[in-house]
Design an enzyme around this catalytic site. Structure first.
Site, mmCIF file in Angstrom:
data_model
loop_
_atom_site.group_PDB
_atom_site.id
_atom_site.type_symbol
_atom_site.label_atom_id
_atom_site.label_comp_id
_atom_site.label_asym_id
_atom_site.label_seq_id
_atom_site.Cartn_x
_atom_site.Cartn_y
_atom_site.Cartn_z
ATOM 1 N N SER A 1 0.839 -1.211 0.000
ATOM 2 C CA SER A 1 0.000 0.000 0.000
ATOM 3 C C SER A 1 0.866 1.250 0.000
ATOM 4 C CB SER A 1 -0.891 0.057 1.245
ATOM 5 O OG SER A 1 -1.621 -1.117 1.362
ATOM 6 N N GLU B 1 -2.438 -4.486 12.421
ATOM 7 C CA GLU B 1 -3.030 -4.162 11.127
ATOM 8 C C GLU B 1 -4.513 -4.533 11.096
ATOM 9 O OE1 GLU B 1 -1.684 -6.435 7.729
ATOM 10 O OE2 GLU B 1 -2.184 -4.815 6.365
ATOM 11 N N GLU C 1 -11.396 -15.483 5.280
ATOM 12 C CA GLU C 1 -11.217 -16.918 5.510
ATOM 13 C C GLU C 1 -10.052 -17.177 6.462
ATOM 14 O OE1 GLU C 1 -11.832 -15.457 2.598
ATOM 15 O OE2 GLU C 1 -13.855 -16.248 2.338
#
Lengths: 398, 379
Positions: A166, A249, A383
Site C-alpha cells: 500500500s 493491522e 477466511e
C-alpha cells in the site's frame, strides 16, 4: 496522578487555542488525509501547522513514551484527548502505518538505537512507511514468502518482489519480511528488516484496481544493500514480530470499516433510501430496503458496542482474546454489506463511472463500493480470520 | 456503566451457575416434560430461587425485593438459559410484576409485589391473540359495567397462564385492533368467573396457556394505570421483558454453541476430529462472532434499563432482532453439526433448538423488531 477533570479542561483549552479553523471541518472528497513523509506537499499551511503543534506535544502518538517523542499519556488520558478532538471535529493531524503498525512493534521488539532513530520521525510525520509483506506467490500463505536477504558480512543483500504494498509509491522507508534462512522450516527462516525506499535497486509500480485507483503497488528489490543494524529483533526470528504487526493491522482495518461506516459522508443511509427509493409520509417506501437499512444500522450499533465491550473487558482483565480477528472479519464484511446496500439504494445512479449524469457523491459511492471488495482480502482474508478464530479462540484442531 | 462484569457481578454469576447446574440441569426440563408435570416447573426450585433473592431481584426493598439492577437480573436469566431451566421468572417478574411496578397503585403493589418476591405469587401477562406478536392487535373487549368492566375475548401463548395466581389481561375499551389508543390492563385472578384457562403443550416443554374470557367481571380497582392508556404501561413492560428474554436466550445460544464446539473436537469421522474440517470450522467461527456480538448488545440493553436511558425501546429492538437471528442460526447449526445424534430426542442439543425457536418468536421476531426500530427512528 493528575486530576482527570483538570486534564480534560487543559486539553480542551489547548486544542481550542492550537487547532487551526480549517482543520476543524470534514474533508472534502478531493482532499487527502495527512500521511506525512519526505515528499508531502502541503496545500494548506494550516495542515502543516496542525501537525507540527500536535507532534511537538507527542500527541500524534499520545501513548508512546516521551523519550521517543510520544505524548507519554495513559490509555485513559489518550481517550480524553480523542474525545476532545472529536468534540471539535478536528481532522487527524497525521495518519500513517508508522503510527498504527510499525511503531508498536518497534516499541516491543526494537533495540534502543532503532527506537531513537525511527520513533521520533514517525511522531513528527517525517518518514512515511510502507509494509513489505505479501508476495505474488504468498498472499494468505504469508510465511511462504521468497524474498531473500543474504548475509554479506556488514550488510544484507535483498532480492525479490513484493505485492499489494500500500502506497509504496509515496513511502520513504519500508518494513519488510525477508527470508534469511532458506533451509529452515518456513516460519523459522524469516527476518524483519527496515530500509530506505531510495536505496539503489528498489523500484515500484502501482497496481490499478477495479475501483480505478491504485493504492497498491508491486515493489521490486534487486541487489538492495541493507545495513545490518536495520534488522529488528533476532535473525530468523521475524515471524513473531510479523504476527504481532498483523494484529495491529487487523485492528486498524477492522476499525477503519467502523470509522467509514460511522462517517456517512453527509446524508444518512435512511435519508438516501427515502430520496432514491421513495418517501411514504416519512417512511422508506420500499419495505425490503427499509428492513435492510435497519439491519445495517443494527449491525453497526452491535459492532460498536462490541468494540466498546472489548476495551472495557480488556481494562478489567477479562474478555475473549483474539478479538482483533473478530473485528477484522466483522468490520470488513459489514463495510462491504454497507456498500452493497448503498448500491441497491442508489440503483442505476450507483453505476456511473465518470462524466455527467451522476453527482460527485454517487460517483464516489461507486468507487468506494469497488474498493470495499478489497477490505476482506487485505490484511488477511476473511477466511484466514475465520481460521484464526477457529484455531486460537475455539481451539479446533488442524 | 462498564460492559465488563464487576467483581460482585462475577460472584453472582458463579453462584447462579453453580446453583442452577445443581438444581435445574437440562435433565430436569426433560423430567418435567416426560412426567407431564401439571405445573411445568418445580415450585420447590422457585421457592429456593426466591430465598436467594432472585424472584424479586429488581423489586425495591419496600416490597421485599433485592433492589438490584437489570444487569444482575440478566446474569441470573442467562444462567437459567444455559440449562433451559423452567422457572416463572419471565412471566412473573418481567411481565406481571413490571406492570405493577411501573403503573400499579399502592394497594396493588403492596399486596402483590411482596408475594412475588417471596416466590408465593405467580403472575402472567395475557396479550397475544393471533399467531404473531402484535401488541396493539387486541380485540378482547372491556365493557364498562356497574362496578367495573366485563372482559370478553380470547388470548393465546400466555406463558405460565395455567398456574398464574393473577393474570394481567390486555383488553380494549375503545378503538379498533391495531390502534395504540384504547387499551387497558386488568388484573384477573385465576378463579374469576367466566375465565377458562387451557394449558397448551409447547414444543420446548415449557408452559403456555390459552385464555377464554366470557364476560369476566372485574372491579374498577383491577385496572393497572389509566384505562384507555394501557399502551403507556405495556410498552415499557414489553421493552424490559424483551431485554430480559434476550439475556436468557443469550445463555441458551452460548451453551448450545459451546456444546457444539466441544462436540466438533471429540467426534471423529474419517479418522479425524470433525472440527478439523474447514467447512465446519468457518461456520463455528461465524457463530462465535455472532454470539459475541449478541452478548455485547444484551449487556448494553440491560444497563440501559438501569441507567434509565431514553434509548431503551430502540435497544430492546436491536437486541431482540439480533438474538432472534442468533438463536435461529445457532439452534439450527448446533443440530446440523451434531449430525444424526442431533435429531434424536436422547441428545440434549435438540432441546436447545426447540427453546431457541420459542424464544425467537416470543415478544416479536427479528422482522417485527426491525420494523419497530424503523418506526421508532422515524423512517
Amino acid at each position: 496522578m493528575e486530576n482527570p477533570d483538570t486534564f480534560r479542561a487543559d486539553v480542551a483549552k489547548w486544542l481550542e487555542e492550537n487547532c487551526p479553523p480549517s482543520m476543524r471541518k470534514p474533508m472534502g472528497s478531493e482532499e487527502e488525509a495527512n500521511w506525512g513523509g519526505r515528499r508531502k506537499q502541503y496545500a494548506n499551511p494550516e495542515e502543516k501547522l496542525w501537525l507540527d503543534r500536535m507532534a511537538a506535544r507527542g500527541w500524534t502518538c499520545p501513548t508512546w513514551p516521551k523519550e521517543y517523542g510520544g505524548g507519554g499519556l495513559t490509555a485513559a488520558q489518550a481517550r480524553v484527548l480523542a474525545d476532545e478532538l472529536r468534540k471539535i471535529r478536528a481532522r487527524p493531524p497525521l495518519i500513517s502505518f508508522g503510527i498504527t503498525m510499525l511503531g508498536p512493534v518497534l516499541l516491543e521488539y526494537g533495540n534502543e538505537e532503532q527506537k531513537r532513530e525511527h520513533l521520533p520521525k514517525i511522531v513528527r510525520g517525517e518518514i512515511r512507511w510502507c509494509q513489505g509483506y505479501s508476495e505474488p506467490g504468498a498472499g494468505s500463505d504469508l510465511a511462504g514468502l521468497q524474498t531473500r536477504a543474504e548475509d554479506k558480512g556488514d550488510h544484507y543483500l535483498v532480492n525479490g518482489q513484493k505485492i499489494w504494498t500500500s502506497y509504496a509509491n509515496y513511502a520513504d522507508w519500508i518494513f519488510c519480511l525477508v527470508r534469511t534462512d532458506p533451509n529452515a522450516a518456513k516460519h523459522d527462516g524469516i527476518s524483519f528488516l527496515l530500509f530506505d525506499m531510495e536505496s539503489p535497486g528498489v523500484s515500484v509500480s502501482p497496481i490499478k484496481l477495479i475501483s480505478g485507483s491504485s493504492p497498491f503497488c508491486q515493489t521490486f528489490f534487486q541487489d538492495v544493500k541493507v545495513p545490518k543494524k536495520n534488522l529488528v529483533g533476532v535473525k530468523n526470528g521475524g515471524w513473531t514480530i510479523a504476527k504481532k504487526l498483523l494484529q495491529h493491522e487487523r485492528e486498524m482495518i477492522g476499525g477503519m470499516g467502523f470509522g467509514l461506516a460511522a462517517s456517512g459522508g453527509g446524508a444518512t443511509m435512511e435519508q438516501l433510501a427515502k430520496e432514491y427509493c421513495g418517501d411514504d409520509s416519512g417512511r422508506i417506501a420500499d419495505p425490503v430496503i427499509r428492513s435492510e437499512v435497519v439491519q445495517h444500522l443494527m449491525d453497526q450499533r452491535v459492532f460498536a458496542t462490541t468494540v466498546r465491550r472489548s476495551v472495557e473487558e480488556a481494562k478489567a482483565g477479562q474478555g475473549p482474546g483474539a478479538a482483533s480477528s473478530m473485528f477484522k472479519l466483522y468490520g470488513t464484511e459489514m463495510n462491504k454489506r454497507r456498500y452493497e446496500l448503498l448500491v441497491k439504494i442508489l440503483g442505476s445512479q450507483a453505476l456511473g463511472w465518470e462524466g455527467s449524469g451522476f453527482s460527485p457523491r454517487e460517483l464516489a459511492t461507486t468507487r468506494e463500493w469497488l474498493r470495499s471488495k478489497g477490505n476482506s482480502i487485505e490484511g488477511g482474508t476473511s477466511e484466514v480470520q475465520l481460521n484464526i478464530i477457529a484455531k486460537r479462540v475455539l481451539g479446533l484442531p488442524d | 456503566m462498564s460492559l465488563a462484569l464487576s467483581e460482585e457481578q462475577e460472584l453472582l454469576r458463579n453462584t447462579a451457575r453453580e446453583f442452577i447446574a445443581e438444581h435445574s440441569p437440562v435433565k430436569e426440563l426433560r423430567r418435567l416434560r416426560d412426567s407431564n408435570d401439571p405445573v411445568g416447573f418445580s415450585r420447590e426450585l422457585w421457592s429456593q430461587m426466591a430465598e436467594l433473592g432472585w424472584a424479586g431481584i429488581v423489586l425495591p426493598e419496600e416490597h421485599g425485593g433485592a433492589d438490584l439492577g437489570y444487569a444482575e437480573l440478566g446474569i441470573v436469566l442467562e444462567e437459567c438459559g444455559r440449562t433451559l431451566a423452567a422457572t416463572p421468572l419471565f412471566s412473573t417478574l418481567l411481565l406481571g410484576a413490571n406492570a405493577l411496578l411501573l403503573a400499579g397503585d399502592g394497594t396493588q403493589r403492596k399486596e402483590i409485589l411482596a408475594r412475588v418476591a417471596k416466590g408465593e405469587a405467580i403472575l402472567a401477562l395475557a396479550l397475544q391473540e393471533g399467531a404473531h406478536h402484535a401488541p396493539y392487535q387486541v380485540a378482547t373487549r372491556a365493557e364498562a359495567s356497574r362496578d367495573g368492566y366485563k372482559l370478553t375475548g380470547k388470548k393465546t401463548f400466555v406463558q405460565d397462564g395455567h398456574v398464574a395466581d393473577q393474570t394481567v389481561v390486555v383488553a380494549r375499551v375503545s378503538g379498533k385492533p391495531g390502534e395504540r389508543d384504547g387499551l387497558a390492563l386488568f388484573l384477573v385472578p385465576k378463579n374469576a368467573r367466566g375465565l377458562q384457562v387451557t394449558r397448551t403443550v409447547m414444543v420446548d416443554g415449557r408452559n403456555a396457556a390459552q385464555l377464554q374470557l366470557d364476560g369476566v367481571e372485574v372491579d374498577r380497582s383491577a385496572a393497572i394505570g389509566t384505562v384507555g392508556r394501557g399502551a403507556d404501561v405495556l410498552d415499557p413492560v414489553l421493552d424490559r421483558a424483551t431485554i430480559g428474554l434476550c439475556a436468557e436466550t443469550l445463555g441458551t445460544v452460548a451453551e448450545a454453541f459451546e456444546r457444539t464446539v466441544s462436540y466438533l473436537k471429540t467426534r471423529k469421522q474419517f479418522g479425524v476430529a470433525i472440527g478439523s474440517f474447514q467447512a465446519l470450522k468457518h461456520r463455528a467461527a461465524v457463530m462465535f462472532t455472532e454470539v459475541e456480538l449478541s452478548r455485547s448488545i444484551v449487556l448494553d440493553a440491560l444497563r440501559a434499563i438501569d441507567e434509565k436511558r431514553p434509548d431503551v425501546p430502540l435497544l430492546a429492538s436491536v437486541a431482540k432482532a439480533r438474538l432472534s437471528d442468533t438463536a435461529f442460526l445457532v439452534g439450527n447449526e448446533a443440530v446440523q453439526m451434531h449430525g444424526g445424534i442431533g435429531v434424536t430426542d436422547e441428545e440434549e442439543i435438540g432441546l436447545f433448538l426447540k427453546r431457541a425457536r420459542v424464544a425467537e418468536l416470543t415478544l416479536g421476531d427479528a422482522a417485527y423488531h426491525r420494523a419497530r426500530f424503523a418506526a421508532l427512528s422515524g423512517f
